[in-house]
Design an enzyme around this catalytic site. Structure first.
Site, PDB file in Angstrom:
ATOM      1  N   TYR A  53      -9.002  15.018  18.201  1.00 32.76           N
ATOM      2  CA  TYR A  53      -9.586  15.244  19.520  1.00 32.76           C
ATOM      3  C   TYR A  53     -10.696  16.302  19.442  1.00 32.76           C
ATOM      4  CZ  TYR A  53      -5.375  12.722  20.993  1.00 32.76           C
ATOM      5  OH  TYR A  53      -4.379  11.788  21.137  1.00 32.76           O
ATOM      6  N   TYR A 191       1.762   7.320  25.840  1.00 28.67           N
ATOM      7  CA  TYR A 191       0.419   7.876  26.034  1.00 28.67           C
ATOM      8  C   TYR A 191      -0.365   7.037  27.043  1.00 28.67           C
ATOM      9  CZ  TYR A 191      -1.958   4.902  22.338  1.00 28.67           C
ATOM     10  OH  TYR A 191      -2.503   3.905  21.561  1.00 28.67           O
TER      11      TYR A 191
HETATM   12  P1  NDP Z   1      -4.093   9.298  30.971  1.00 27.48           P
HETATM   13  O1  NDP Z   1      -3.461   7.995  31.313  1.00 27.48           O
HETATM   14  O2  NDP Z   1      -3.243  10.481  30.858  1.00 27.48           O
HETATM   15  O3  NDP Z   1      -5.255   9.525  32.039  1.00 27.48           O
HETATM   16  C1  NDP Z   1      -6.074  10.671  32.060  1.00 27.48           C
HETATM   17  C2  NDP Z   1      -7.048  10.524  33.230  1.00 27.48           C
HETATM   18  O4  NDP Z   1      -6.290  10.404  34.441  1.00 27.48           O
HETATM   19  C3  NDP Z   1      -7.966  11.699  33.405  1.00 27.48           C
HETATM   20  O5  NDP Z   1      -9.218  11.184  33.827  1.00 27.48           O
HETATM   21  C4  NDP Z   1      -7.332  12.495  34.526  1.00 27.48           C
HETATM   22  O6  NDP Z   1      -8.267  13.192  35.329  1.00 27.48           O
HETATM   23  C5  NDP Z   1      -6.722  11.396  35.348  1.00 27.48           C
HETATM   24  N1  NDP Z   1      -5.549  11.868  36.102  1.00 27.48           N
HETATM   25  C6  NDP Z   1      -4.433  12.470  35.634  1.00 27.48           C
HETATM   26  N2  NDP Z   1      -3.592  12.769  36.638  1.00 27.48           N
HETATM   27  C7  NDP Z   1      -4.199  12.363  37.776  1.00 27.48           C
HETATM   28  C8  NDP Z   1      -3.849  12.416  39.143  1.00 27.48           C
HETATM   29  N3  NDP Z   1      -2.697  12.962  39.544  1.00 27.48           N
HETATM   30  N4  NDP Z   1      -4.714  11.891  40.050  1.00 27.48           N
HETATM   31  C9  NDP Z   1      -5.885  11.351  39.667  1.00 27.48           C
HETATM   32  N5  NDP Z   1      -6.280  11.273  38.386  1.00 27.48           N
HETATM   33  C10 NDP Z   1      -5.449  11.786  37.449  1.00 27.48           C
HETATM   34  O7  NDP Z   1      -4.947   9.022  29.645  1.00 27.48           O
HETATM   35  P2  NDP Z   1      -5.067   9.652  28.202  1.00 27.48           P
HETATM   36  O8  NDP Z   1      -5.674   8.602  27.361  1.00 27.48           O
HETATM   37  O9  NDP Z   1      -5.688  10.979  28.228  1.00 27.48           O
HETATM   38  O10 NDP Z   1      -3.539   9.775  27.697  1.00 27.48           O
HETATM   39  C11 NDP Z   1      -2.769  10.944  27.815  1.00 27.48           C
HETATM   40  C12 NDP Z   1      -2.632  11.651  26.481  1.00 27.48           C
HETATM   41  O11 NDP Z   1      -1.981  10.831  25.515  1.00 27.48           O
HETATM   42  C13 NDP Z   1      -3.980  11.964  25.808  1.00 27.48           C
HETATM   43  O12 NDP Z   1      -4.675  12.997  26.465  1.00 27.48           O
HETATM   44  C14 NDP Z   1      -3.524  12.243  24.416  1.00 27.48           C
HETATM   45  O13 NDP Z   1      -2.933  13.520  24.322  1.00 27.48           O
HETATM   46  C15 NDP Z   1      -2.478  11.131  24.213  1.00 27.48           C
HETATM   47  N6  NDP Z   1      -3.041   9.907  23.622  1.00 27.48           N
HETATM   48  C16 NDP Z   1      -2.582   9.542  22.370  1.00 27.48           C
HETATM   49  C17 NDP Z   1      -3.086   8.433  21.735  1.00 27.48           C
HETATM   50  C18 NDP Z   1      -2.583   8.069  20.391  1.00 27.48           C
HETATM   51  O14 NDP Z   1      -3.175   7.212  19.719  1.00 27.48           O
HETATM   52  N7  NDP Z   1      -1.495   8.644  19.944  1.00 27.48           N
HETATM   53  C19 NDP Z   1      -4.128   7.582  22.359  1.00 27.48           C
HETATM   54  C20 NDP Z   1      -4.480   8.009  23.706  1.00 27.48           C
HETATM   55  C21 NDP Z   1      -3.943   9.119  24.287  1.00 27.48           C
HETATM   56  P3  NDP Z   1      -8.656  14.754  35.105  1.00 27.48           P
HETATM   57  O15 NDP Z   1      -8.658  14.981  33.628  1.00 27.48           O
HETATM   58  O16 NDP Z   1      -9.984  14.863  35.740  1.00 27.48           O
HETATM   59  O17 NDP Z   1      -7.610  15.605  35.789  1.00 27.48           O
END
Ligand code: NDP
Length: 277
Positions: A53, A191
């Protein structure tokens, strides 16, 4: 907070925080730090990051966020598959520890399967464990066939978790991987539990949210949390989102609501290849 038992019987928060894309923009830094610190304060102290990341930028940010709060945090990081050799894993872990400004990672994951044999990566993980640099090791993006191969590799049965894509729109793992891990009490870390916010714009979820008077994010997360043996790691760079997500722990989905969610987002009816982001 609700908890999920790791293979070694230690309890970890069922609702944690992701960090993908954090630490990459100077202008967002203060808000990201405030969000992570608020989450820790609320008890969502399972923080997921990776050397990938921002090529270390997220780990550096996490290091800053957890300073002074290390004992309240269960820290998860990941090694790139191309670094997951006998020597490369050790070196990658040392670099992660330096960026995280800590002496140990609680759970260290192989980010996805690459060309390095599992046996080599396991050997490195076990050495890191013996040296106190990591407490548990696990994997990410492994399908049932990969998991079976891992578990038949010497030491592989000690895998502590598998982190995979799982949310209302990505239910394929319910067919095979989720029961497979459940039978062995290997926690699954979900995730992208709100599909990187895409799910929160789904008209059908919005209608249901209006009907039951809960924010869509809480419904999406409460649904993930209603599954046995599953940990959700939503990423939220906005403090208000962290607080809303925390509310998912209090959001009980009635049987009727769960049935409506099944109708909108049907469970799998056959095996599907594991989806990845
Ligand atoms: P998420 O499904 O967690 O979505 C993140 C997005 O949702 C951001 O834009 C965030 O906005 C928004 N969001 C979160 N909560 C709210 C809410 N209550 N209301 C409105 N919008 C919201 O996606 P990710 O892909 O980030 O997955 C989570 C984590 O999983 C990653 O950050 C990472 O740590 C992990 N991951 C692991 C992977 C792997 O291959 N092992 C691949 C992908 C992810 P904002 O940030 O503006 O608050």
């Amino acid at each position: 907070m609700r908890f999920v038992k790791l293979a070694a019987a230690e309890k970890v928060p069922a609702l944690g925080m992701g960090t993908w894309t954090m630490g990459e923009r100077r202008a967002a830094r203060n808000a990201e730090l405030a969000s992570l610190r608020r989450g820790i304060e609320l008890g969502m102290g399972l923080i997921d990051t990776a050397e990938m990341y921002g090529e270390g930028a997220a780990e550096t940010l996490v290091g800053e966020a957890i300073a002074g709060h290390r004992e309240q945090v269960f820290l998860v990081s990941k090694v790139y598959p191309h670094n997951a050799t006998r020597r490369g894993t050790i070196d990658a872990c040392e670099r992660s520890l330096a960026r995280l400004a800590t002496d140990r990672i609680d759970l260290y994951l192989l980010h996805w399967r690459g060309s390095v044999p599992f046996a080599e990566t396991i050997e490195a993980f076990e050495r890191l464990q013996r040296d106190g640099k990591i407490r548990y090791w696990g994997v990410s993006n492994l399908d049932p066939a990969d998991m079976a191969e891992l578990c038949s590799t010497p030491g592989g049965q000690r895998v502590a978790a598998n982190q995979v894509l799982y949310n209302l729109t990505r239910r394929g793992i319910e067919w095979d991987l989720l029961p497979w891990c459940g039978a062995r009490r290997i926690p699954v870390m979900a995730y992208s539990p709100v599909e990187q916010a895409g799910l929160l714009a789904d008209r059908r979820l919005l209608d249901l949210a209006r009907k039951i008077g809960k924010p869509p994010a809480q419904i999406a997360l409460a649904w993930v949390l209603s599954r046995d043996n599953v940990i959700a790691i939503p990423k939220a760079a906005q403090r208000a989102h962290v607080e809303e997500n925390f509310g998912a722990l209090e959001c009980t989905l009635e049987t009727g609501t769960l049935a409506e969610l099944d109708a909108i987002f049907p469970p799998p009816r056959r095996a599907r290849p594991l989806e990845m982001l």
